[in-house]
Design a protein around this motif. Structure first.
Motif, PDB file in Angstrom:
ATOM      1  N   ILE A 630       0.848  -1.204   0.000  1.00 29.71           N
ATOM      2  CA  ILE A 630       0.000   0.000   0.000  1.00 29.71           C
ATOM      3  C   ILE A 630       0.879   1.247   0.000  1.00 29.71           C
ATOM      4  O   ILE A 630       0.619   2.224  -0.720  1.00 29.71           O
ATOM      5  CB  ILE A 630      -0.957  -0.006   1.210  1.00 29.71           C
ATOM      6  N   THR A 631       1.949   1.210   0.801  1.00 28.47           N
ATOM      7  CA  THR A 631       2.878   2.348   0.816  1.00 28.47           C
ATOM      8  C   THR A 631       3.513   2.538  -0.563  1.00 28.47           C
ATOM      9  O   THR A 631       3.648   3.673  -1.056  1.00 28.47           O
ATOM     10  CB  THR A 631       3.983   2.114   1.865  1.00 28.47           C
ATOM     11  N   GLN A 632       3.878   1.424  -1.198  1.00 26.68           N
ATOM     12  CA  GLN A 632       4.552   1.494  -2.501  1.00 26.68           C
ATOM     13  C   GLN A 632       3.609   1.970  -3.606  1.00 26.68           C
ATOM     14  O   GLN A 632       3.965   2.821  -4.427  1.00 26.68           O
ATOM     15  CB  GLN A 632       5.102   0.104  -2.859  1.00 26.68           C
ATOM     16  N   ILE A 633       2.360   1.448  -3.625  1.00 24.35           N
ATOM     17  CA  ILE A 633       1.465   1.779  -4.733  1.00 24.35           C
ATOM     18  C   ILE A 633       1.010   3.226  -4.660  1.00 24.35           C
ATOM     19  O   ILE A 633       0.826   3.888  -5.694  1.00 24.35           O
ATOM     20  CB  ILE A 633       0.258   0.810  -4.766  1.00 24.35           C
ATOM     21  N   THR A 634       0.820   3.756  -3.470  1.00 23.23           N
ATOM     22  CA  THR A 634       0.427   5.171  -3.365  1.00 23.23           C
ATOM     23  C   THR A 634       1.583   6.093  -3.756  1.00 23.23           C
ATOM     24  O   THR A 634       1.360   7.169  -4.318  1.00 23.23           O
ATOM     25  CB  THR A 634      -0.034   5.502  -1.934  1.00 23.23           C
ATOM     26  N   ARG A 635       2.829   5.647  -3.499  1.00 20.90           N
ATOM     27  CA  ARG A 635       3.981   6.471  -3.894  1.00 20.90           C
ATOM     28  C   ARG A 635       4.186   6.402  -5.406  1.00 20.90           C
ATOM     29  O   ARG A 635       4.403   7.437  -6.052  1.00 20.90           O
ATOM     30  CB  ARG A 635       5.239   5.987  -3.177  1.00 20.90           C
ATOM     31  N   ASP A 636       4.064   5.201  -5.973  1.00 24.50           N
ATOM     32  CA  ASP A 636       4.331   5.052  -7.405  1.00 24.50           C
ATOM     33  C   ASP A 636       3.215   5.658  -8.261  1.00 24.50           C
ATOM     34  O   ASP A 636       3.475   6.345  -9.251  1.00 24.50           O
ATOM     35  CB  ASP A 636       4.491   3.567  -7.750  1.00 24.50           C
ATOM     36  N   ARG A 637       1.981   5.394  -7.894  1.00 21.71           N
ATOM     37  CA  ARG A 637       0.866   5.852  -8.727  1.00 21.71           C
ATOM     38  C   ARG A 637       0.496   7.301  -8.477  1.00 21.71           C
ATOM     39  O   ARG A 637       0.152   8.042  -9.404  1.00 21.71           O
ATOM     40  CB  ARG A 637      -0.372   4.985  -8.488  1.00 21.71           C
ATOM     41  N   LEU A 638       0.541   7.706  -7.220  1.00 26.26           N
ATOM     42  CA  LEU A 638      -0.012   9.013  -6.872  1.00 26.26           C
ATOM     43  C   LEU A 638       1.037  10.011  -6.407  1.00 26.26           C
ATOM     44  O   LEU A 638       0.737  11.199  -6.248  1.00 26.26           O
ATOM     45  CB  LEU A 638      -1.073   8.849  -5.755  1.00 26.26           C
ATOM     46  N   GLY A 639       2.259   9.516  -6.174  1.00 26.66           N
ATOM     47  CA  GLY A 639       3.302  10.421  -5.674  1.00 26.66           C
ATOM     48  C   GLY A 639       3.017  10.874  -4.262  1.00 26.66           C
ATOM     49  O   GLY A 639       3.381  11.998  -3.876  1.00 26.66           O
ATOM     50  N   ILE A 640       2.390  10.014  -3.456  1.00 29.54           N
ATOM     51  CA  ILE A 640       2.018  10.367  -2.086  1.00 29.54           C
ATOM     52  C   ILE A 640       2.730   9.430  -1.129  1.00 29.54           C
ATOM     53  O   ILE A 640       2.725   8.204  -1.303  1.00 29.54           O
ATOM     54  CB  ILE A 640       0.486  10.254  -1.893  1.00 29.54           C
ATOM     55  N   ASP A 641       3.336   9.996  -0.078  1.00 27.56           N
ATOM     56  CA  ASP A 641       3.994   9.202   0.960  1.00 27.56           C
ATOM     57  C   ASP A 641       3.035   9.016   2.132  1.00 27.56           C
ATOM     58  O   ASP A 641       2.568   9.988   2.735  1.00 27.56           O
ATOM     59  CB  ASP A 641       5.268   9.892   1.442  1.00 27.56           C
ATOM     60  N   VAL A 642       2.739   7.767   2.445  1.00 25.42           N
ATOM     61  CA  VAL A 642       1.842   7.446   3.559  1.00 25.42           C
ATOM     62  C   VAL A 642       2.672   7.251   4.805  1.00 25.42           C
ATOM     63  O   VAL A 642       3.711   6.578   4.782  1.00 25.42           O
ATOM     64  CB  VAL A 642       1.033   6.169   3.245  1.00 25.42           C
ATOM     65  N   ASP A 643       2.258   7.849   5.920  1.00 19.73           N
ATOM     66  CA  ASP A 643       3.017   7.742   7.169  1.00 19.73           C
ATOM     67  C   ASP A 643       2.774   6.417   7.878  1.00 19.73           C
ATOM     68  O   ASP A 643       3.681   5.881   8.511  1.00 19.73           O
ATOM     69  CB  ASP A 643       2.638   8.890   8.100  1.00 19.73           C
ATOM     70  N   GLU A 644       1.550   5.899   7.796  1.00 22.19           N
ATOM     71  CA  GLU A 644       1.269   4.646   8.505  1.00 22.19           C
ATOM     72  C   GLU A 644       0.156   3.902   7.787  1.00 22.19           C
ATOM     73  O   GLU A 644      -0.825   4.493   7.329  1.00 22.19           O
ATOM     74  CB  GLU A 644       0.848   4.909   9.953  1.00 22.19           C
ATOM     75  N   VAL A 645       0.341   2.589   7.683  1.00 20.48           N
ATOM     76  CA  VAL A 645      -0.702   1.712   7.130  1.00 20.48           C
ATOM     77  C   VAL A 645      -1.128   0.757   8.235  1.00 20.48           C
ATOM     78  O   VAL A 645      -0.291   0.110   8.866  1.00 20.48           O
ATOM     79  CB  VAL A 645      -0.192   0.925   5.908  1.00 20.48           C
ATOM     80  N   VAL A 646      -2.436   0.672   8.472  1.00 23.06           N
ATOM     81  CA  VAL A 646      -2.984  -0.214   9.504  1.00 23.06           C
ATOM     82  C   VAL A 646      -3.844  -1.261   8.817  1.00 23.06           C
ATOM     83  O   VAL A 646      -4.765  -0.923   8.060  1.00 23.06           O
ATOM     84  CB  VAL A 646      -3.827   0.581  10.523  1.00 23.06           C
ATOM     85  N   ILE A 647      -3.547  -2.517   9.072  1.00 23.57           N
ATOM     86  CA  ILE A 647      -4.316  -3.620   8.489  1.00 23.57           C
ATOM     87  C   ILE A 647      -5.244  -4.168   9.575  1.00 23.57           C
ATOM     88  O   ILE A 647      -4.793  -4.518  10.673  1.00 23.57           O
ATOM     89  CB  ILE A 647      -3.400  -4.735   7.966  1.00 23.57           C
ATOM     90  N   VAL A 648      -6.527  -4.248   9.273  1.00 17.56           N
ATOM     91  CA  VAL A 648      -7.518  -4.659  10.266  1.00 17.56           C
ATOM     92  C   VAL A 648      -8.404  -5.754   9.691  1.00 17.56           C
ATOM     93  O   VAL A 648      -8.418  -6.011   8.482  1.00 17.56           O
ATOM     94  CB  VAL A 648      -8.373  -3.464  10.717  1.00 17.56           C
ATOM     95  N   LYS A 649      -9.158  -6.390  10.571  1.00 14.73           N
ATOM     96  CA  LYS A 649     -10.084  -7.447  10.163  1.00 14.73           C
ATOM     97  C   LYS A 649     -11.346  -6.831   9.543  1.00 14.73           C
ATOM     98  O   LYS A 649     -11.590  -5.624   9.676  1.00 14.73           O
ATOM     99  CB  LYS A 649     -10.459  -8.305  11.372  1.00 14.73           C
TER     100      LYS A 649
END
Length: 966
Positions: A630-649
């Motif tokens: 998720i961090t990689q795809i948002t950086r590659d596609r949108l040029g956006i750096d995500v600070d934190e990704v949370v995976i939940v049920k």
């Protein structure tokens, strides 16, 4: 009356006879009634037995025939009389000109029928239903798809009759006009009965969504309690499972007195709808989804709804051969207004199914379009995605979608990728590119605001992403690389509506410049229910704020997101929807279950961008990989750096009732560390809810105890005074003495039960002449006791013959000189009226002219018996208005309540003659006086949509005493 001419058909002549008879008997109703060969003489035209007799006399004169007396009781419609005329002439009755029904149960119409079909100018939704139930009662309004082998039809007549039953049930549960009625029901026939039953009771429906999962029961009830408290709902109609929680719900909502199921409300139908609401009054409250805050009750008037439906119909060129198919929930504006109410307004065939059926088996939606020839069908973007992911070629073998001409895509952000993939995927099964119609709407404008032009492919705008995020300018860019942002046009404003884009200073933006979206038009709400602060925020002069962002290009709207969801980072505008859509393309991520938001505003660490994604996988390796991807795809596609990704049920991200992400609630849960909080057992959730409202539960329990104690005491007092009445009446040798016993015991009953009798104009009763007719309205079984307590001089009640079945009552009525009227047939009723008129001299006859009553407020039509008696005997009529008896003991309820009763005594009204016209004039004068004195709504004063058939100016004759004829 004029003889029929060569150019007048028998149908025209009988309709003219009906119209003139109605005009003679009830001028106000004649001016609004819509008369057809299939109009019901009772329910539609208000003909009582004497008016029916007058109608037959007029028909005999017009056609020169002798009609059988049995027709007085057997004729239900003008067509029945016309058939009897043909039989009397030795002719064959004409075949009904009713269009045949096709396989769906809808009326099959010719092209000419469709071409000339126009919707009457309805003022309210209930008028529309009444019109359809009267014009084509057996026509199928909707089919409810439950399974492959279970499809249930609902006709306009069945919906009308069922709604009357529910309306009566609501009044039996203490509903008052303009109260709010909450509907927490799934898709079913019961939902429609409840919705239109509330309208027929002149109440305000409030659609709510039922609980979906036990794990979220507490959160759901608290959220719905906030809506119920805002709406001040008095009655809630729900499923049996939720009724079991009635004590808990009522403890959270002090205004809520009754939690009932549709079965609890099902009883005898109202005789007439209580339809006093005008077009500008609230039709129902549509609560917003609450995606960016607490739900707000949008006030939607009937005029708002019809303006919106009419504008959409104009754009879509809707015809009578269109078929709506919908799986959308009925508590959502797109499902309720966009499909159900618009179908009702136009008389279209509607096919509905449960949202849960669609979510588990999406093939049902497309196959319903195939089987019923669906032409119009809506869905949010995720519905089209669900079909793409769930349906295989085997599921669609034999499927034909070629009838589908408009596939509405709205209620949430429309994805260009979804639009293109769905069009390609289902092209082999007849789905055309121009069928896909991205739209935009909001509850504050009923439902629809912008529609694309018909018969065109969706318009996708390709703009420079960097320029747009930095400057808010949508510069076209036809490049294929990932720096291009693709947005789907939602079309142009519907007719008579306008939109504009403004900047942060309130100035209108130039074309292709992003800003806040505003709108105006006749569908716009007047504001939020009992929420002046949010209403003030909604309006900007004549314009209304949508809360959405977008830009206009070539007159078409392109949406970009919500104002409250916009993330500003390093001078760039970031749009959560774009981030969420990119993350959802990854394997193991649940589509539509990703939320992006900013957190940490005002903290020393600065604002942080967080993405929360749901997955069904419990493998920790896969979960860690998802964070990286998720961090990689948002950086590659949108040029956006995500600070934190949370995976939940699954089901961790909160959503609205319509499936929209509640990003702010998600952010709050993230900050509190409650994203994956453990679901409490149902019993613990209920305990927590009960602790919240234990004081209110005590108040409610004490209120019920007091009601039962009073009711028990009232019945004891009634038994005691009733026994004294029977003994005293049997002992007294004179009628006047017997009446004094009845009068004294009735007043004693009022004193024992604490019922204060307030009398205005009582001084007119002692000098009341012996030869007169006393007429009162009728709303309760208490009415006769009130009259007995009121009248210091003897009166002879004209009572229903059914009371004679009880030996004790039969003797009591005989001793106080009551008259019995057999109403089992119209012939017997007319004969009884004649008999009473012959014995009227020297007696004060007491009539409850409405004849019967139901639980609804208002004055119903008056029967002619009292007024024919007064006219023939040339006696005055004394109108008496009763107020408060209905609340004392409503119809079909046997639990008396405390409260005063008010009586208003009017002035004597003398007849002008001894014929039918004088009697009808006397009835109209008396009824108008009682309506004025009671202040009750007039049950006949409902506006009609169709123009009446006028009586001919050349024929102003009236018949003589109809009773002599019979």
């Amino acid at each position: 009356m004029n003889e029929p001419t060569d150019h007048d058909s028998p149908q025209d002549n009988i309709l003219e006879v009906v119209a003139q008879t109605l005009h003679q008997g009830d001028t106000s109703r004649a001016e609004t009634a819509a008369i057809s060969l299939d109009s019901h003489l009772d329910s539609d035209l208000g003909f009582d037995s004497l008016t029916r007799a007058e109608l037959l006399v007029n028909a005999e004169r017009r056609f020169g025939v002798q009609l059988p007396e049995a027709l007085l009781n057997n004729a239900q419609t003008p067509r029945d009389i016309l058939d009897a005329v043909a039989t009397a002439r030795g002719e064959q009755p004409a075949e009904p000109s009713i269009a045949r029904q096709d396989g769906t149960g809808a009326l099959a119409q010719t092209d000419a029928d469709r071409e000339h079909f126009t919707v009457p100018p309805f003022e309210t939704l209930q008028e529309a239903l009444q019109w359809h139930a009267r014009k084509h009662p057996q026509r199928t309004y909707l089919h409810w798809v439950i399974s492959d082998n279970d499809v249930r039809a609902l006709s306009f007549e069945d919906l009308h009759n069922g709604s009357l039953r529910v309306a009566n049930g609501l009044f039996r549960h203490d509903l008052e006009e303009r109260n709010t009625v909450a509907l927490m029901l799934p898709t079913s026939h019961d939902y429609f009965y409840g919705f239109f039953g509330a309208l027929y009771a002149n109440a305000i429906p409030v659609p709510l969504y039922p609980p979906a999962r036990e794990a979220q029961l507490e959160e759901h009830l608290r959220r719905q309690a906030a809506i119920l408290n805002n709406a001040q709902a008095r009655v809630m109609i729900t499923v049996p499972e939720a009724k079991r929680l009635a004590t808990v719900i009522k403890a959270l909502v002090p205004s809520l007195e009754h939690v009932v199921t549709p079965e609890d409300l099902w009883g005898n139908p109202l005789m007439y709808p209580v339809a006093n609401a005008g077009g500008n009054e609230i039709a129902f409250l549509q609560y917003t989804s609450g995606s960016t805050g607490n739900p707000k009750g949008v006030q939607l008037s009937h005029a708002n709804l019809f303006a919106n439906i009419g504008a959409c119909t104009e754009v879509l060129e809707v015809g009578q051969d269109d078929v709506f198919v919908s799986w959308l929930p009925l508590y959502h504006d797109m499902g309720l207004i966009g499909t159900c109410l618009s179908s009702l307004w136009l008389g279209l065939h509607l096919v509905v199914m449960s949202p849960l059926l669609f979510l588990t088996r999406p093939r049902y939606w497309l196959w319903a379009i195939h089987h019923f020839g669906g032409t119009l069908s809506p869905s949010p973007n995720f519905g089209y995605e669900l079909c793409l992911h769930r349906l295989t070629d085997e599921d669609m073998e034999g499927l034909d979608l070629s009838s589908w001409r408009v596939a509405f895509n709205g209620a949430e952000a429309v994805s260009a990728d979804t639009v293109e993939r769905f069009t390609r995927r289902f092209a082999p099964w007849g789905f055309r590119p121009e069928t896909m119609a991205p739209v935009y709407g909001l509850a504050e404008n009923c439902v629809a605001l912008t529609f694309p032009e018909t018969s065109r492919k969706p318009v996708i705008d390709r703009i420079d992403r960097a320029r747009f995020q930095e400057d808010g300018e949508a510069i076209p860019n036809d490049a294929d690389h990932e720096t291009v942002l693709r947005l789907v046009s939602c079309g142009k404003p519907i007719p008579h509506h306008a939109i504009r884009i403004i900047d942060g200073n309130g100035r209108e933006c130039a074309e292709r410049h992003e800003g806040s979206l505003q709108f105006t038009g006749p569908s716009a709400t007047r504001g939020y229910y009992r929420n002046p602060e949010k209403t003030a925020e909604l309006f900007d002069g004549e314009w209304l704020n949508t809360g959405d962002r977008g830009y206009i290009a070539n007159g078409e709207l392109f949406l970009t997101g919500r104002n409250k969801d916009l993330i500003v980072r390093a001078g760039r505008n970031l749009y959560p929807g774009e981030i969420e859509e990119a993350a959802a393309t990854l394997e193991h991520v649940r589509r539509g279950c990703v939320a992006a938001f900013a957190t940490g505003m005002g903290e020393s660490t600065g604002e942080r961008l967080v993405v929360v994604a749901e997955t069904r996988s419990t493998d920790q390796t896969i979960r860690q990989q998802l964070k990286h991807d998720i961090t990689q795809i948002t950086r590659d596609r949108l040029g956006i750096d995500v600070d934190e990704v949370v995976i939940v049920k699954p089901h961790s991200i909160p959503k609205t009732s319509s499936g929209k992400l509640r990003r702010n609630d998600c952010r709050l849960r993230y900050e509190r560390g409650e994203l994956e909080r453990k679901a409490l057992p149902v019993w613990r959730q209920l305990v927590r809810l009960a602790r919240t409202g234990w004081r209110q539960e005590g108040v409610l329990a004490w209120r019920e105890i007091r009601r039962h104690l009073y009711s028990g005491w009232a019945w004891f007092a009634f038994g005691l005074t009733g026994l004294l009445t029977l003994v005293g009446v049997n002992l007294m040798p004179r009628r006047t003495w017997r009446w004094q016993v009845v009068h004294f015991c009735a007043r004693a009953l009022g004193w024992l039960t604490g019922t204060r009798l307030v009398v205005r104009g009582g001084e007119k009763l002692k000098p009341l002449p012996e030869g007169c007719v006393v007429v009162a309205n009728h709303a309760s079984y208490v009415d006769a006791i009130v009259i007995a307590a009121l009248m210091p001089v003897p009166v002879s009640f004209v009572a229903k013959a059914e009371l004679q079945r009880f030996a004790i009552l039969r003797r009591l009525l005989r001793l106080i000189d009551a008259e019995a009227v057999d109403r089992s047939t119209d012939q017997s009723s007319v004969r009884a009226s004649r008999r009473i008129a012959e014995r009227a001299h020297g007696r004060r006859l007491m009539y409850f002219a409405e004849g019967s009553f139901d639980a609804a407020p208002g004055i119903q039509p008056f029967h002619m018996g009292a007024f024919m008696t007064a006219a023939v005997a040339h006696q005055p009529v004394l109108p008496i208005a009763l107020n408060g008896t209905q609340k004392k003991m409503p119809a079909d309820r046997w639990n008396p309540r405390p409260g005063p009763v008010e009586v208003v005594v009017g002035e004597l009204i003398w007849p002008d003659g001894d014929d039918w016209a004088s009697a009808t004039q006397l009835r109209e004068q008396t009824r108008n006086a009682i309506v004025t004195m009671t202040g009750e709504p007039d049950r006949l004063a409902r506006p009609e949509s169709s123009q009446p058939l006028p009586a001919r100016d050349s024929d102003n004759s009236s018949s003589t005493d109809v009773e002599n004829r019979v």
